[in-house]
Design a protein around this motif. Structure first.
Motif, PDB file in Angstrom:
ATOM      1  N   LYS A 276       0.745  -0.904  -0.259  1.00  0.00           N
ATOM      2  CA  LYS A 276       0.138  -0.040  -0.364  1.00  0.00           C
ATOM      3  C   LYS A 276       0.754   1.700  -0.162  1.00  0.00           C
ATOM      4  CE  LYS A 276      -2.509  -1.739   3.905  1.00  0.00           C
ATOM      5  NZ  LYS A 276      -3.468  -1.452   4.687  1.00  0.00           N
TER       6      LYS A 276
ATOM      7  N   PRO B  81       1.045   1.353  -4.483  1.00  0.00           N
ATOM      8  CA  PRO B  81      -0.672   2.454  -4.078  1.00  0.00           C
ATOM      9  C   PRO B  81      -0.969   1.773  -5.010  1.00  0.00           C
ATOM     10  CG  PRO B  81       0.812   4.282  -4.243  1.00  0.00           C
ATOM     11  CD  PRO B  81       1.625   2.688  -4.454  1.00  0.00           C
TER      12      PRO B  81
ATOM     13  N   LEU C 255      -5.780  -6.893   1.298  1.00  0.00           N
ATOM     14  CA  LEU C 255      -5.788  -6.360   0.395  1.00  0.00           C
ATOM     15  C   LEU C 255      -7.186  -6.238  -0.302  1.00  0.00           C
ATOM     16  CD1 LEU C 255      -1.488  -6.067  -0.389  1.00  0.00           C
ATOM     17  CD2 LEU C 255      -2.947  -4.458   1.024  1.00  0.00           C
TER      18      LEU C 255
END
Length: 218
Positions: free
Chosen positions: A62, A66, A89
């Motif tokens: 992340k 991203p 995720l």
């Protein structure tokens, strides 16, 4: 307070996923004598450490990638870690075989991969970097945009660093040889004076002069 790299290192040492034995070196398949044995598959049988590792992988993806759209694990050790992190995720995952199957659809890449898809490779450990670069190449050949790698542990060997640079791929490891050596000494798994020997191995694995060398030992 320990940072994430130190927390992961401590966990790997406690469950002996990374195990130091400078006085009785292990022998790698290549014949190289090594003061360390690494088996990150043991993470899967240690729920507390597993949660730390998989959460750290997800957080690293992340923070550093991203725009990632899917995770792809290396076969076989990276598969479970990619699957768990992808679950955290809410992201698709797949994996790359070491070679294409000789039956069925003869796939090398398992799981759906779209052309131009932005992917991150999940690897358990990196030494000389050869195997993970093969995975990166296989994904690129199928049209993926490989954003980079997240590995659990890296030795930081010169050859591995150079190979990754030549391949034009970034690797971010949760922890590395330097950190785990320091934590091993702090926790009493090795002697303080062993750290220099371990780093000498890391800097030149083919030079065995570090074996049995302990300048400060009596």
């Amino acid at each position: 307070m320990k940072n994430t790299s130190e927390i992961i290192a401590s966990g790997l040492l406690d469950i002996k996923a990374v195990f130091f034995r400078p006085e009785e070196p292990f022998t790698w398949a290549s014949g190289i004598k090594s003061p360390v044995y690494c088996d990150n598959r043991l993470i899967l049988t240690a729920p507390e450490v597993r949660l730390q590792v998989e959460t750290a992988i997800a957080d690293t993806v992340k923070e550093n990638y991203p725009e990632a759209e899917a995770l792809f694990g290396t076969s076989t050790a990276g598969i479970a870690h990619a699957a768990i992190a992808a679950h955290i995720l809410g992201m698709p995952m797949g994996y790359v075989r070491s070679g294409a199957k000789d039956h069925g659809r003869q796939n090398r890449i398992e799981g759906k991969l779209n052309k131009g898809e932005k992917v991150v490779v999940i690897e358990d450990l990196i030494s000389t970097g050869g195997s993970v670069i093969e995975v990166v190449d296989a994904l690129r050949e199928e049209g993926a945009e490989v954003l980079g790698i997240v590995s659990i542990f890296t030795y930081g060997m010169k050859k591995g660093i150079e190979r990754l640079q030549e391949a034009g791929v970034k690797n971010i490891s949760l922890t590395d040889f330097d950190v785990i050596s320091k934590i091993a000494a702090e926790k009493g798994y090795i002697k303080d004076e062993d750290v220099a020997r371990l780093l000498a191995f890391r800097d030149n694995p083919s030079d065995e002069s570090w074996i049995g060398k302990n300048d400060t030992a009596k």
